[in-house]
Enzyme design. Structure first.
Site, PDB file in Angstrom:
ATOM      1  CD  GLU A 227      -2.776  -1.221  -0.061  1.00  0.00           C
ATOM      2  OE1 GLU A 227      -2.914  -0.211  -0.790  1.00  0.00           O
ATOM      3  OE2 GLU A 227      -3.263  -2.318  -0.367  1.00  0.00           O
TER       4      GLU A 227
ATOM      5  CG  HIS B 196      -1.031   1.316  -4.445  1.00  0.00           C
ATOM      6  ND1 HIS B 196      -0.836   1.086  -5.786  1.00  0.00           N
ATOM      7  CD2 HIS B 196      -1.602   0.178  -3.946  1.00  0.00           C
ATOM      8  CE1 HIS B 196      -1.258  -0.128  -6.097  1.00  0.00           C
ATOM      9  NE2 HIS B 196      -1.730  -0.698  -4.997  1.00  0.00           N
TER      10      HIS B 196
END
Length: 322
Positions: free
Chosen positions: A240, A243
């Site tokens: 994550e 991202h």
């Protein structure tokens, strides 16, 4: 996003750093503010990690047209900064660009959202998660040293059954209340996430329009030594945060288009499940990057970022987070 599947694994144990004092806990029970849902686009969480393959939201990545629009904006910003476009090699970031990149050290505020003892992870567990991220981004599990590292600045603890049981619903309530720092500060939230989701993140180009919503959310069971089989080495946070730093999934655009805009990650039609051997879903050179942190493989299968991904992180950082 990233997906879960099925085989037990022992967490990589990293010595814990000294404990930090926790911030005052939020009141127990339902939050006083009314829940605010994110927009329809945000609720699909295209920048997330799922735990199963085949159904659900694992294909909710940006469309090729959406990604192309973002890349145009990114390149305009980089040109204004005199850094040249991120797509110097036909739309792809090159690993050679990483050689001159300075070290980026990112301050982290870790927000524990819990329901009494449920999800109230220890400061030692938080430090193991930060250590895991540093090992991932430093190339110590394999692959490239991206020249990105993380330093824990503080921990908050919010005791709310409502937030814990439905973090997607209450995201628009707790994030503005808990968020710390500016565009270059990582706010990392741990909580319970139902269904297939292991975590989600905002992209850096969203910060300007909604800064208080910026950050990464992970299932507390995905942290090192957690309860989620196959996904408890802490690599959901690694994924994550990728991202958050501007990386796409390795299967972005499938076998067509510009893929993930990184030259040294071969094209991949579908996300991986488990730890497949010799998976090769696209006719272009190279087998699928199943060991890459931006795929959906088991944590036991994940080992690396590439130099090209590191170079992209640095250019996106200069454009949106520096």
């Amino acid at each position: 996003m990233k997906l879960l599947a099925a085989t037990a694994l022992l967490a990589a144990l990293v010595p814990a750093a000294p404990s930090l004092p926790a911030a005052p806990a939020a009141p127990s029970g339902p939050p006083t503010a009314s829940p605010v849902r994110a927009s329809a686009d945000d609720c699909t969480h295209p920048e997330a990690r799922l735990r199963t393959n085949g159904h659900g939201r694992e294909r909710n990545d940006l469309t090729p047209a959406q990604a192309a629009g973002i890349e145009e904006q990114l390149n305009r910003l980089l040109n204004r900064l005199g850094l040249g476009p991120v797509d110097e090699s036909g739309g792809q970031s090159k690993g050679s660009d990483l050689k001159a990149a300075p070290q980026i050290t990112i301050p982290v505020f870790f927000h524990v959202i819990h329901d009494g003892p449920r999800g109230n992870v220890s400061t030692a567990a938080i430090n193991r998660q930060i250590s895991t991220m540093n090992a991932s981004y430093g190339g110590r599990n394999g692959g490239a040293d991206t020249r990105v590292s993380f330093k824990l600045q503080g921990v908050s603890r919010s005791n709310s059954a409502a937030w814990f049981q439905d973090p997607e619903r209450y995201e628009g309530t707790y994030k503005p209340m808990l968020h710390q720092g500016g565009k270059g500060t990582l706010n990392l939230y741990s909580t319970y996430i139902g269904g297939d989701l292991l975590g989600w993140s905002t992209f850096p180009w969203k910060y300007k329009s909604d800064p208080k919503m910026d950050g990464v959310t992970i299932h507390y069971g995905s942290m090192p030594g957690g309860s989620i089989e196959h996904f408890n080495k802490g690599f959901s946070a690694t994924h994550e945060v990728g991202h958050w730093l501007g990386l796409y999934h390795t299967f972005q655009d499938g076998c067509g288009g510009q893929g993930d805009r990184v030259a040294d990650t071969p094209a991949e039609r579908d996300p991986s499940n488990g730890c497949p051997t010799g998976k090769d879903t696209c006719p272009s050179p190279g087998v699928d990057p199943v060991h890459n942190y931006m795929d959906y493989s088991y944590d036991t299968c994940m080992t690396s970022f590439t130099a090209g991904q590191g170079a992209r992180m640095h250019k996106v950082w200069a454009a949106y987070r520096a």
